[in-house]
Design an enzyme around this catalytic site. Structure first.
Site, PDB file in Angstrom:
ATOM      1  N   CYS A 376       0.865  -1.178   0.000  1.00  0.00           N
ATOM      2  CA  CYS A 376       0.000   0.000   0.000  1.00  0.00           C
ATOM      3  C   CYS A 376       0.898   1.224   0.000  1.00  0.00           C
ATOM      4  O   CYS A 376       1.940   1.222   0.638  1.00  0.00           O
ATOM      5  CB  CYS A 376      -0.851  -0.024   1.256  1.00  0.00           C
ATOM      6  SG  CYS A 376      -1.470   1.567   1.751  1.00  0.00           S
ATOM      7  N   ILE A 377       0.509   2.239  -0.731  1.00  0.00           N
ATOM      8  CA  ILE A 377       1.330   3.456  -0.794  1.00  0.00           C
ATOM      9  C   ILE A 377       0.415   4.662  -0.839  1.00  0.00           C
ATOM     10  O   ILE A 377      -0.614   4.645  -1.524  1.00  0.00           O
ATOM     11  CB  ILE A 377       2.280   3.413  -2.012  1.00  0.00           C
ATOM     12  CG1 ILE A 377       3.236   4.602  -2.007  1.00  0.00           C
ATOM     13  CG2 ILE A 377       1.529   3.311  -3.321  1.00  0.00           C
ATOM     14  CD1 ILE A 377       4.396   4.449  -2.987  1.00  0.00           C
ATOM     15  N   LEU A 378       0.763   5.683  -0.072  1.00  0.00           N
ATOM     16  CA  LEU A 378      -0.104   6.857   0.033  1.00  0.00           C
ATOM     17  C   LEU A 378       0.712   8.100   0.349  1.00  0.00           C
ATOM     18  O   LEU A 378       1.564   8.081   1.244  1.00  0.00           O
ATOM     19  CB  LEU A 378      -1.141   6.651   1.149  1.00  0.00           C
ATOM     20  CG  LEU A 378      -1.987   7.881   1.509  1.00  0.00           C
ATOM     21  CD1 LEU A 378      -2.965   8.207   0.401  1.00  0.00           C
ATOM     22  CD2 LEU A 378      -2.729   7.671   2.827  1.00  0.00           C
ATOM     23  N   THR A 379       0.453   9.169  -0.385  1.00  0.00           N
ATOM     24  CA  THR A 379       0.905  10.509  -0.008  1.00  0.00           C
ATOM     25  C   THR A 379      -0.326  11.264   0.471  1.00  0.00           C
ATOM     26  O   THR A 379      -1.340  11.302  -0.229  1.00  0.00           O
ATOM     27  CB  THR A 379       1.524  11.254  -1.208  1.00  0.00           C
ATOM     28  OG1 THR A 379       2.572  10.468  -1.763  1.00  0.00           O
ATOM     29  CG2 THR A 379       2.090  12.590  -0.771  1.00  0.00           C
ATOM     30  N   ARG A 385       1.207  16.181  -5.385  1.00  0.00           N
ATOM     31  CA  ARG A 385       1.639  17.012  -6.505  1.00  0.00           C
ATOM     32  C   ARG A 385       2.869  17.851  -6.157  1.00  0.00           C
ATOM     33  O   ARG A 385       3.069  18.953  -6.679  1.00  0.00           O
ATOM     34  CB  ARG A 385       0.498  17.926  -6.990  1.00  0.00           C
ATOM     35  CG  ARG A 385      -0.751  17.168  -7.409  1.00  0.00           C
ATOM     36  CD  ARG A 385      -1.786  18.080  -8.014  1.00  0.00           C
ATOM     37  NE  ARG A 385      -1.311  18.642  -9.272  1.00  0.00           N
ATOM     38  CZ  ARG A 385      -1.363  18.027 -10.450  1.00  0.00           C
ATOM     39  NH1 ARG A 385      -1.876  16.798 -10.526  1.00  0.00           N
ATOM     40  NH2 ARG A 385      -0.909  18.604 -11.530  1.00  0.00           N
ATOM     41  N   GLY A 387       5.974  15.914  -5.651  1.00  0.00           N
ATOM     42  CA  GLY A 387       7.095  15.005  -5.883  1.00  0.00           C
ATOM     43  C   GLY A 387       7.308  13.969  -4.808  1.00  0.00           C
ATOM     44  O   GLY A 387       8.194  13.117  -4.918  1.00  0.00           O
ATOM     45  N   GLY A 389       5.275  11.498  -3.940  1.00  0.00           N
ATOM     46  CA  GLY A 389       4.835  10.163  -4.378  1.00  0.00           C
ATOM     47  C   GLY A 389       5.962   9.416  -5.068  1.00  0.00           C
ATOM     48  O   GLY A 389       6.223   8.239  -4.763  1.00  0.00           O
ATOM     49  N   LYS A 390       6.645  10.082  -5.991  1.00  0.00           N
ATOM     50  CA  LYS A 390       7.773   9.447  -6.682  1.00  0.00           C
ATOM     51  C   LYS A 390       8.904   9.134  -5.711  1.00  0.00           C
ATOM     52  O   LYS A 390       9.619   8.152  -5.866  1.00  0.00           O
ATOM     53  CB  LYS A 390       8.294  10.361  -7.794  1.00  0.00           C
ATOM     54  CG  LYS A 390       7.524  10.254  -9.088  1.00  0.00           C
ATOM     55  CD  LYS A 390       8.356  10.771 -10.251  1.00  0.00           C
ATOM     56  CE  LYS A 390       7.526  10.844 -11.520  1.00  0.00           C
ATOM     57  NZ  LYS A 390       6.559  11.950 -11.496  1.00  0.00           N
ATOM     58  N   GLU A 410       1.793  -4.273  -5.501  1.00  0.00           N
ATOM     59  CA  GLU A 410       0.641  -5.169  -5.588  1.00  0.00           C
ATOM     60  C   GLU A 410      -0.401  -4.576  -6.525  1.00  0.00           C
ATOM     61  O   GLU A 410      -0.556  -3.368  -6.632  1.00  0.00           O
ATOM     62  CB  GLU A 410       0.023  -5.382  -4.198  1.00  0.00           C
ATOM     63  CG  GLU A 410       0.859  -6.287  -3.323  1.00  0.00           C
ATOM     64  CD  GLU A 410       0.148  -6.647  -2.040  1.00  0.00           C
ATOM     65  OE1 GLU A 410      -1.064  -6.357  -1.924  1.00  0.00           O
ATOM     66  OE2 GLU A 410       0.788  -7.232  -1.160  1.00  0.00           O
TER      67      GLU A 410
END
Length: 520
Positions: A376-379, A385, A387, A389-390, A410
């Site tokens: 799971c990944i979350l900003t 917007r 940078g 997230g990257k 996943e």
């Protein structure tokens, strides 16, 4: 005039399941009338409000609307379905029971396993890693023996479904009631050899069934949210506003916070331990006792004001559960489960004089049989917007490089997750192709496997990205990767904007062998 013609007619009763056009403002601040479905109706101070889901729009745009925004002329009543017995005598249950569906799938699996296979079984051809040459004006050339079809490539577009967990045993004095009260999406998956999970919560929520027989075929390495088990409660946002430090967040989706907190105008969270409280006074009293000024766990990366903390889901269960509850407010594909033990959480923070403030996080399984490096990944919305997230994605692949593995998120990916991953994969692969040097005037040579080893991006993701960028051409019996001037210029512009990067020298991380049970 047009608006008054479309106003709701009091003589017609609008019920749940009705569809009709609803007035909303689009991104250009223009009025539009998209088709919407009525999910719920409530009466507030003698005035009816309707909770609508805009058909073919993301659920995060769902909202409560007033009657004057409804176009009654095009009202569609729900189709009558065959009557089915309600579950536990409650209305709104699904026609088919999940348990019954699981039993059917079990029967089918048993029959198919026992039945002799018909037809021919084709052997899987062995693939050879062939070299890639680079065209002069352009770039690379690969003999990729067999590339996936476009349908398979599009499969790479899908977001780390999230399965994080909740233990209904762990409670705190100010943390009201158990986390398990509201309807969480449930799915029964087969047990994995070598992994036994504790039965926290109900038996339904454990990955192993009571008799040791797999209850359903394994779809992915995690418990992907099963839409067929949704009910009307989990389709509606239940929290109006969250105050987290200096930010106030508007949740996008349902999250199973305790029922008594869902009626509050604002839910208060401690930004360091993520404990949820019902009032500002409770939060102020909690802050006098909370000693944390950073996430619990080990700080494994720091450069400038950016830090990453590694948190063990077993050692810091309460924090992990609170993090999952917060994340569910912004992740629709996330399935909540009670057992955080099999997960590691990597929380990214921004430092100032008051402490380390959470920016985003990703979680991963301690042991993944399918090379998943992100579950799971979350900003968080205030930091999107920009940078971050990257940066989270890049950090997950840096960990994979230290572990000596290739990784992939996943599936399925959400719309925003897909955009972030595609952008990261594209920039990372183009960076390598543009740095290739030609030897003796010949085209540079590189293989798909070599790109995968350098970046730790799984081979399937490399191929799907090359196809998405439309770089692959078939020429004289081999696949050639051709970089046009537009792609090169676009890549250079994008890299100029990308100021946040992970510095491997600042990473202090030693991977553990989680197959040894003592490590848990």
């Amino acid at each position: 005039m047009a608006l008054t013609n479309k106003m709701a007619d009091a003589s017609v009763e609008i019920v749940e399941g009705c569809r009709l056009p609803v007035l909303r403002r689009n991104q250009e601040n223009e009025d539009e009338w998209p088709l919407a479905e009525i999910l719920s109706v409530r009466d507030t101070l003698g005035r009816k409000l309707y909770y609508v889901h805009y058909v073919d729009f993301n659920k995060r745009l769902d909202e409560w609307v007033t009657p004057d925004r409804l176009d009654m002329k095009k009202l569609q009543f729900p189709k009558k379905e065959a009557k089915t017995p309600t579950k536990n005598g409650l209305p709104g249950s699904r026609p088919s029971s999940p348990d019954r569906d699981v039993r059917k799938s079990l029967d089918l699996n048993v029959q198919s396993a026992s039945a002799p296979s018909r037809g021919k079984t084709l052997p899987t051809p062995k693939r050879k890693a062939e070299s890639v040459s680079l065209a002069s004006q352009v770039s690379a050339v690969t003999s990729v023996p067999s590339l996936p079809s476009s349908a398979e490539a599009s499969q790479a577009s899908v977001y780390p479904a999230v399965r994080e967990a909740f233990s209904n045993k762990s409670r705190e004095d100010e943390q009201l009631t158990s986390i398990t009260t509201n309807g969480t999406t449930r799915r029964i998956l087969p047990s994995q050899p070598g992994r036994k999970r504790k039965n926290c919560g109900t038996d339904e929520d454990s990955q192993d069934s009571s008799d040791g027989i797999p209850s359903a075929p394994r779809m992915t390495g995690s418990l992907v949210s099963d839409r067929s088990h949704d009910d009307i409660v989990t389709r509606m946002k239940n929290i109006d506003c969250i105050e987290l430090g200096r930010h106030r967040l508007k949740p996008w989706y349902f999250s199973p916070y305790p029922q008594e907190l869902t009626s509050l105008p604002i839910l208060y969270l401690c930004e360091f331990c993520l404990k949820f409280l019902k009032s500002l006074k409770c939060l102020q009293r909690h802050l006098t006792k909370c000693n944390l000024r950073h996430p619990p766990g080990n700080e494994i990366y720091r450069k400038g004001t950016i830090s990453f903390f590694e948190i063990d889901g077993r050692k810091n269960k309460t924090y992990s559960q609170n993090l999952c509850l917060l994340a569910k407010c912004f992740l629709d594909h996330k399935t909540l489960y009670y057992d955080t033990d099999p997960f590691l959480f990597y929380v990214m923070t921004e430092y100032d004089s008051k402490g380390f403030h959470i920016v985003g996080y990703f979680s991963k399984e301690k042991e993944s049989t399918e090379d998943y490096n992100v579950a799971c990944i979350l900003t968080l919305p205030p930091y999107q917007r920009r940078g971050y997230g990257k940066l989270l994605i890049e950090f997950s692949y840096e960990l994979s490089k230290v572990e000596g593995k290739t990784g992939t998120p996943e599936k399925p990916l959400s719309d925003l997750g897909l955009l972030s991953y595609r952008s990261y994969w594209s920039q990372t692969i183009l960076e390598i192709l543009m740095d290739l040097k030609s030897d003796n005037g010949e085209r540079p040579q590189i293989t798909i496997n070599e790109i995968s080893e350098i970046t730790s991006v799984k081979k399937e993701d490399v191929i799907s990205t090359l196809q998405y960028l439309n770089l692959i051409n078939y020429y004289k019996g081999q696949y050639i990767l051709t970089l046009s001037e537009d792609i090169v210029e676009g890549h250079e512009r994008a890299m100029q904007k990308r100021h946040l990067r992970i510095d491997p020298k600042c990473l202090h991380f030693t991977p553990k062998d989680w197959s040894k049970r003592g490590k848990w």
